[in-house]
Design a protein around this motif. Structure first.
Motif, PDB file in Angstrom:
ATOM      1  N   UNK A   6       2.599  11.432  -4.942  1.00 54.09           N
ATOM      2  CA  UNK A   6       2.469  10.867  -6.284  1.00 54.09           C
ATOM      3  C   UNK A   6       2.542   9.338  -6.231  1.00 54.09           C
ATOM      4  N   UNK A   7       3.428   8.813  -5.424  1.00 55.90           N
ATOM      5  CA  UNK A   7       3.567   7.360  -5.287  1.00 55.90           C
ATOM      6  C   UNK A   7       2.275   6.724  -4.781  1.00 55.90           C
ATOM      7  N   UNK A   8       1.622   7.365  -3.825  1.00 50.74           N
ATOM      8  CA  UNK A   8       0.348   6.845  -3.309  1.00 50.74           C
ATOM      9  C   UNK A   8      -0.742   6.908  -4.376  1.00 50.74           C
ATOM     10  N   UNK A   9      -0.749   7.966  -5.173  1.00 47.44           N
ATOM     11  CA  UNK A   9      -1.732   8.083  -6.249  1.00 47.44           C
ATOM     12  C   UNK A   9      -1.591   6.905  -7.215  1.00 47.44           C
ATOM     13  N   UNK A  10      -0.357   6.570  -7.587  1.00 44.56           N
ATOM     14  CA  UNK A  10      -0.109   5.451  -8.499  1.00 44.56           C
ATOM     15  C   UNK A  10      -0.481   4.121  -7.847  1.00 44.56           C
ATOM     16  N   UNK A  11       0.003   3.899  -6.634  1.00 43.02           N
ATOM     17  CA  UNK A  11      -0.197   2.607  -5.960  1.00 43.02           C
ATOM     18  C   UNK A  11      -1.676   2.276  -5.768  1.00 43.02           C
ATOM     19  N   UNK A  18      -2.976  12.849  -3.611  1.00 46.84           N
ATOM     20  CA  UNK A  18      -3.480  13.192  -2.269  1.00 46.84           C
ATOM     21  C   UNK A  18      -2.707  14.368  -1.676  1.00 46.84           C
ATOM     22  N   UNK A  19      -3.392  15.123  -0.825  1.00 47.13           N
ATOM     23  CA  UNK A  19      -2.724  16.244  -0.158  1.00 47.13           C
ATOM     24  C   UNK A  19      -1.947  15.735   1.052  1.00 47.13           C
ATOM     25  N   UNK A  23      -2.062  12.147   3.235  1.00 44.31           N
ATOM     26  CA  UNK A  23      -0.889  11.284   3.349  1.00 44.31           C
ATOM     27  C   UNK A  23      -0.573  11.002   4.812  1.00 44.31           C
ATOM     28  N   UNK A  24      -0.650  12.017   5.642  1.00 45.77           N
ATOM     29  CA  UNK A  24      -0.377  11.832   7.068  1.00 45.77           C
ATOM     30  C   UNK A  24      -1.422  10.913   7.704  1.00 45.77           C
TER      31      UNK A  24
END
Length: 77
Positions: A6-11, A18-19, A23-24
Motif C-alpha cells: 500500500x505504501x508503494x502504491x501511494x508513493x 502492487x503484488x 514489491x520484491x
C-alpha cells in the motif's frame, strides 16, 4: 507485506496495490541502484519506473514514506 504494498502504491501513484512479486522486484532494483551510487530516493524512483506499469498514473492526498522507511518495512533483507 501488505503494508509496504500500500505504501508503494501511494508513493509512486500506482493505479493498484502492487503484488508481492512486484514489491520484491522493486526492492531488488532499489538495492542494485543504491549499490551503483544513486541516492535512496533516486534508486526508489528508478526502480518504480522499471517495475510498476502504472507508475505515476494516480495522485493520492496522502503523505508517502521515504525509501528508508519503505526498506525498513521490508526488513532491509
Amino acid at each position: 507485506m501488505q503494508n509496504i504494498n500500500h505504501s508503494l502504491m501511494i508513493k509512486y501513484g500506482l493505479a493498484n496495490t502492487p503484488n508481492d512479486f512486484e514489491v520484491e522486484r522493486w526492492h531488488e532494483l532499489v538495492i542494485k541502484f543504491i549499490n551503483e551510487g544513486l541516492s535512496a530516493e533516486e534508486a526508489g524512483g528508478r526502480a518504480a519506473q522499471q517495475t510498476f506499469t502504472s507508475f505515476n498514473s494516480s495522485v493520492y492526498e496522502s503523505a508517502s514514506d521515504t525509501i528508508a522507511v519503505l526498506l525498513s518495512k521490508l526488513g532491509n533483507k
